[in-house]
Design a protein around this motif. Structure first.
Motif, PDB file in Angstrom:
ATOM      1  N   LEU A   1    -127.633  38.649  83.358  1.00  0.00           N
ATOM      2  CA  LEU A   1    -126.259  38.909  83.739  1.00  0.00           C
ATOM      3  C   LEU A   1    -126.097  38.442  85.175  1.00  0.00           C
ATOM      4  O   LEU A   1    -126.756  38.956  86.081  1.00  0.00           O
ATOM      5  N   ILE A   2    -125.258  37.441  85.372  1.00  0.00           N
ATOM      6  CA  ILE A   2    -125.061  36.876  86.697  1.00  0.00           C
ATOM      7  C   ILE A   2    -123.661  37.241  87.166  1.00  0.00           C
ATOM      8  O   ILE A   2    -122.671  36.966  86.484  1.00  0.00           O
ATOM      9  N   LEU A   3    -123.589  37.866  88.301  1.00  0.00           N
ATOM     10  CA  LEU A   3    -122.298  38.233  88.872  1.00  0.00           C
ATOM     11  C   LEU A   3    -121.855  37.120  89.819  1.00  0.00           C
ATOM     12  O   LEU A   3    -122.388  36.967  90.912  1.00  0.00           O
ATOM     13  N   THR A   4    -120.890  36.348  89.383  1.00  0.00           N
ATOM     14  CA  THR A   4    -120.353  35.291  90.229  1.00  0.00           C
ATOM     15  C   THR A   4    -119.490  35.925  91.311  1.00  0.00           C
ATOM     16  O   THR A   4    -119.056  37.079  91.183  1.00  0.00           O
ATOM     17  N   PRO A   5    -119.216  35.195  92.386  1.00  0.00           N
ATOM     18  CA  PRO A   5    -118.369  35.765  93.448  1.00  0.00           C
ATOM     19  C   PRO A   5    -116.990  36.209  92.953  1.00  0.00           C
ATOM     20  O   PRO A   5    -116.480  37.250  93.363  1.00  0.00           O
ATOM     21  N   SER A   6    -116.397  35.437  92.039  1.00  0.00           N
ATOM     22  CA  SER A   6    -115.076  35.836  91.546  1.00  0.00           C
ATOM     23  C   SER A   6    -115.172  37.094  90.688  1.00  0.00           C
ATOM     24  O   SER A   6    -114.277  37.939  90.701  1.00  0.00           O
ATOM     25  N   LEU A   7    -116.264  37.232  89.932  1.00  0.00           N
ATOM     26  CA  LEU A   7    -116.466  38.439  89.143  1.00  0.00           C
ATOM     27  C   LEU A   7    -116.711  39.647  90.045  1.00  0.00           C
ATOM     28  O   LEU A   7    -116.204  40.738  89.787  1.00  0.00           O
ATOM     29  N   GLN A   8    -117.454  39.449  91.116  1.00  0.00           N
ATOM     30  CA  GLN A   8    -117.684  40.534  92.072  1.00  0.00           C
ATOM     31  C   GLN A   8    -116.368  40.972  92.709  1.00  0.00           C
ATOM     32  O   GLN A   8    -116.100  42.163  92.874  1.00  0.00           O
ATOM     33  N   GLN A   9    -115.525  39.994  93.042  1.00  0.00           N
ATOM     34  CA  GLN A   9    -114.237  40.318  93.638  1.00  0.00           C
ATOM     35  C   GLN A   9    -113.360  41.078  92.642  1.00  0.00           C
ATOM     36  O   GLN A   9    -112.689  42.042  93.007  1.00  0.00           O
ATOM     37  N   ALA A  10    -113.369  40.652  91.384  1.00  0.00           N
ATOM     38  CA  ALA A  10    -112.562  41.331  90.369  1.00  0.00           C
ATOM     39  C   ALA A  10    -113.036  42.768  90.179  1.00  0.00           C
ATOM     40  O   ALA A  10    -112.215  43.687  90.054  1.00  0.00           O
ATOM     41  N   ILE A  11    -114.343  42.970  90.178  1.00  0.00           N
ATOM     42  CA  ILE A  11    -114.882  44.325  90.024  1.00  0.00           C
ATOM     43  C   ILE A  11    -114.481  45.189  91.214  1.00  0.00           C
ATOM     44  O   ILE A  11    -114.197  46.374  91.070  1.00  0.00           O
ATOM     45  N   LYS A  12    -114.423  44.580  92.386  1.00  0.00           N
ATOM     46  CA  LYS A  12    -114.045  45.323  93.591  1.00  0.00           C
ATOM     47  C   LYS A  12    -112.545  45.655  93.585  1.00  0.00           C
ATOM     48  O   LYS A  12    -112.129  46.730  94.025  1.00  0.00           O
ATOM     49  N   LEU A  13    -111.702  44.748  93.058  1.00  0.00           N
ATOM     50  CA  LEU A  13    -110.250  44.937  93.121  1.00  0.00           C
ATOM     51  C   LEU A  13    -109.690  45.802  91.995  1.00  0.00           C
ATOM     52  O   LEU A  13    -108.651  46.444  92.172  1.00  0.00           O
TER      53      LEU A  13
END
Length: 146
Positions: free
Chosen positions: A15-27
C-alpha cells in the motif's frame, strides 16, 4: 561449491500513500471552518494562489452554454454561419455516397430450435465406454471382452 542459477517469483502487495492521497486523507475529516483556515494559510504561503469569489464560480454547464452563446453571437456578427447544416455533404463525401452502395436490407432471422433439441440420439454410458475402448486399443482380443 558450484554456481547455480535460480529463478524465483515473488508476489508482493504494498500500500503506497502518494502525496495526493496523503493530502486527501488529511483534508477529509476537516470541518468547513478548518478548511477555510487551511486555504487562507496556503494563500499566504504561496503568492501564486489567488482567491476567486464564489459569485464568480459557475457550474460547467453554465460556462459551456455561455461559450456557445458567444460563438453564436460572433457568427451572427460576421454574417457567416459555419454549421454543418449549411454545408454540401455531397462535396465532402462524394466518394462514399455513390449510387453503387446500397445498405444491407434487414433480413428475417428464422427461429431455430435450441441446440439441446438438435441431438440425434442420446449416448448411453456403455456406448461411450465402448467408443473410448475402440480409440484406445487396436487389439481385437481386448475389443471382444465386453
Amino acid at each position: 561449491m558450484g554456481i547455480q542459477q535460480r529463478l524465483h517469483t515473488k508476489l508482493v502487495q504494498k500500500l503506497i500513500l502518494t502525496p495526493s492521497l496523503q493530502q486527501a486523507i488529511k483534508l477529509l475529516p476537516m470541518s468547513t471552518l478548518e478548511l477555510s483556515d487551511l486555504l487562507n494559510q496556503e494563500m499566504v504561503e504561496n503568492p501564486m494562489l489567488e482567491e476567486v469569489p464564489t459569485e464568480d464560480l459557475q457550474p460547467a454547464e453554465a460556462v459551456a452554454a455561455q461559450e456557445q452563446q458567444e460563438k453564436r453571437d460572433a457568427s451572427d456578427a460576421t454574417g457567416k454561419t459555419d454549421s454543418w447544416d449549411d454545408q454540401d455533404y455531397e462535396y465532402f463525401f462524394g466518394d462514399y455516397l455513390d449510387d453503387g452502395y446500397r445498405p444491407r436490407a434487414p433480413q428475417e432471422v428464422k427461429e431455430l430450435p435450441p441446440i439441446e433439441n438438435t441431438l440425434s440420439t442420446a449416448t448411453s454410458l456403455a456406448d461411450h465406454l465402448m467408443w473410448q475402448l475402440s480409440m484406445q486399443t487396436d487389439e481385437p482380443l481386448l475389443r471382444e471382452i465386453r
